[in-house]
Write a protein that holds these residues in place. Sequence first.
Motif, PDB file in Angstrom:
ATOM      1  N   THR A  93       0.963  -1.259   0.021  1.00  0.00           N
ATOM      2  CA  THR A  93      -0.002   0.057  -0.055  1.00  0.00           C
ATOM      3  C   THR A  93       0.824   1.390  -0.250  1.00  0.00           C
ATOM      4  O   THR A  93       2.111   1.161   0.035  1.00  0.00           O
ATOM      5  N   THR A  94       0.196   2.523   0.078  1.00  0.00           N
ATOM      6  CA  THR A  94       0.904   3.800   0.019  1.00  0.00           C
ATOM      7  C   THR A  94       1.791   3.866   1.279  1.00  0.00           C
ATOM      8  O   THR A  94       2.583   4.561   1.241  1.00  0.00           O
ATOM      9  N   VAL A 129       1.398   9.453  -6.749  1.00  0.00           N
ATOM     10  CA  VAL A 129       0.207   8.765  -5.984  1.00  0.00           C
ATOM     11  C   VAL A 129      -0.025   9.639  -4.722  1.00  0.00           C
ATOM     12  O   VAL A 129      -1.144  10.146  -4.367  1.00  0.00           O
ATOM     13  N   ASP A 130       0.971   9.878  -3.822  1.00  0.00           N
ATOM     14  CA  ASP A 130       0.865  10.490  -2.752  1.00  0.00           C
ATOM     15  C   ASP A 130       0.150  11.849  -2.790  1.00  0.00           C
ATOM     16  O   ASP A 130      -0.717  12.266  -2.089  1.00  0.00           O
ATOM     17  N   THR A 180       1.395   2.224 -11.087  1.00  0.00           N
ATOM     18  CA  THR A 180       2.565   3.128 -10.628  1.00  0.00           C
ATOM     19  C   THR A 180       3.473   3.243 -11.391  1.00  0.00           C
ATOM     20  O   THR A 180       4.232   4.180 -11.657  1.00  0.00           O
ATOM     21  N   ASN A 194      -2.914   0.963  -8.212  1.00  0.00           N
ATOM     22  CA  ASN A 194      -2.617   1.993  -9.100  1.00  0.00           C
ATOM     23  C   ASN A 194      -1.282   1.420  -9.959  1.00  0.00           C
ATOM     24  O   ASN A 194      -0.385   0.810  -9.562  1.00  0.00           O
ATOM     25  N   GLY A 230       6.141   8.426 -10.313  1.00  0.00           N
ATOM     26  CA  GLY A 230       5.907   6.948  -9.577  1.00  0.00           C
ATOM     27  C   GLY A 230       5.040   7.185  -8.259  1.00  0.00           C
ATOM     28  O   GLY A 230       4.048   7.971  -8.298  1.00  0.00           O
ATOM     29  N   LYS A 231       5.416   6.952  -7.104  1.00  0.00           N
ATOM     30  CA  LYS A 231       4.662   7.007  -5.963  1.00  0.00           C
ATOM     31  C   LYS A 231       4.472   8.148  -5.447  1.00  0.00           C
ATOM     32  O   LYS A 231       3.469   8.673  -4.783  1.00  0.00           O
ATOM     33  N   LEU A 253       0.416  -0.260  -4.836  1.00  0.00           N
ATOM     34  CA  LEU A 253       1.228   0.224  -5.944  1.00  0.00           C
ATOM     35  C   LEU A 253       1.702  -0.810  -6.780  1.00  0.00           C
ATOM     36  O   LEU A 253       2.746  -1.622  -6.216  1.00  0.00           O
ATOM     37  N   ASP A 254       1.526  -0.908  -7.997  1.00  0.00           N
ATOM     38  CA  ASP A 254       2.001  -1.974  -8.965  1.00  0.00           C
ATOM     39  C   ASP A 254       3.210  -1.201  -9.660  1.00  0.00           C
ATOM     40  O   ASP A 254       3.105  -0.698 -10.785  1.00  0.00           O
ATOM     41  N   GLU A 255       4.215  -0.890  -8.866  1.00  0.00           N
ATOM     42  CA  GLU A 255       5.563  -0.238  -9.242  1.00  0.00           C
ATOM     43  C   GLU A 255       6.124  -0.929 -10.573  1.00  0.00           C
ATOM     44  O   GLU A 255       6.866  -0.371 -11.432  1.00  0.00           O
ATOM     45  N   GLU A 293       3.119   6.088 -13.909  1.00  0.00           N
ATOM     46  CA  GLU A 293       3.101   7.525 -13.041  1.00  0.00           C
ATOM     47  C   GLU A 293       4.480   8.225 -13.299  1.00  0.00           C
ATOM     48  O   GLU A 293       5.172   7.743 -13.440  1.00  0.00           O
TER      49      GLU A 293
END
Length: 184
Positions: free
Chosen positions: A62-63, A124-125, A114, A112, A120-121, A139-141, A117
């Motif tokens: 998670t975040t 999202v944050d 991620t 997400n 990245g994170k 987070l699907d980084e 993005e």
Amino acid sequence: MRFHKLAISLIMAGLIGGLAYKGYDEYKTSQASEPTVEVATDDGVLGGLEVGQRAPQFELETTEGQSVSLADYEGQQVILNFWATWCPPCREELPELIEFGEDTGIPVLGVNATKNERLGKRDVDAFLQEVPVSFPILLDETGTVEKTYRVVALPTTYVIGPDGIITAKQVGPVDFDWLHDRTK
């Protein structure tokens, strides 16, 4: 004069061929270092997994850094929503997902994308500071879960039954009524 043109053409062809080979060699090397991803092998799911198929298991953070697995929700109906911060339809449906989860108690998991993005994170944050949500954002980084589910467009939402079978799917935004009708 013709000899010069021929010589220049041969030199250019050699340079282009060399660059192409080097690019291919780098591509081959980068592919070898990527982790293996389990992807559904049924050719009928090129547009994503479909209703009636078993939802593949996954585990993401998670975040807040907590590890969440789809197996944590075994025996429950679950809404699995793939989204990104830069996606206008994803933003549009978010209040509907929040309201649905709060009103029904059916777990909603926001996956997400991620990897897609820009920052990245951090993106999202920043987004979640503007629009707080009441369900876990995963987070699907690396894009592994997105690949496993063969998500072709965002948003994509799956309704997963208590037995782990996909009971409904929507490519594009969902609303409260759609979610309610598919979780009865």
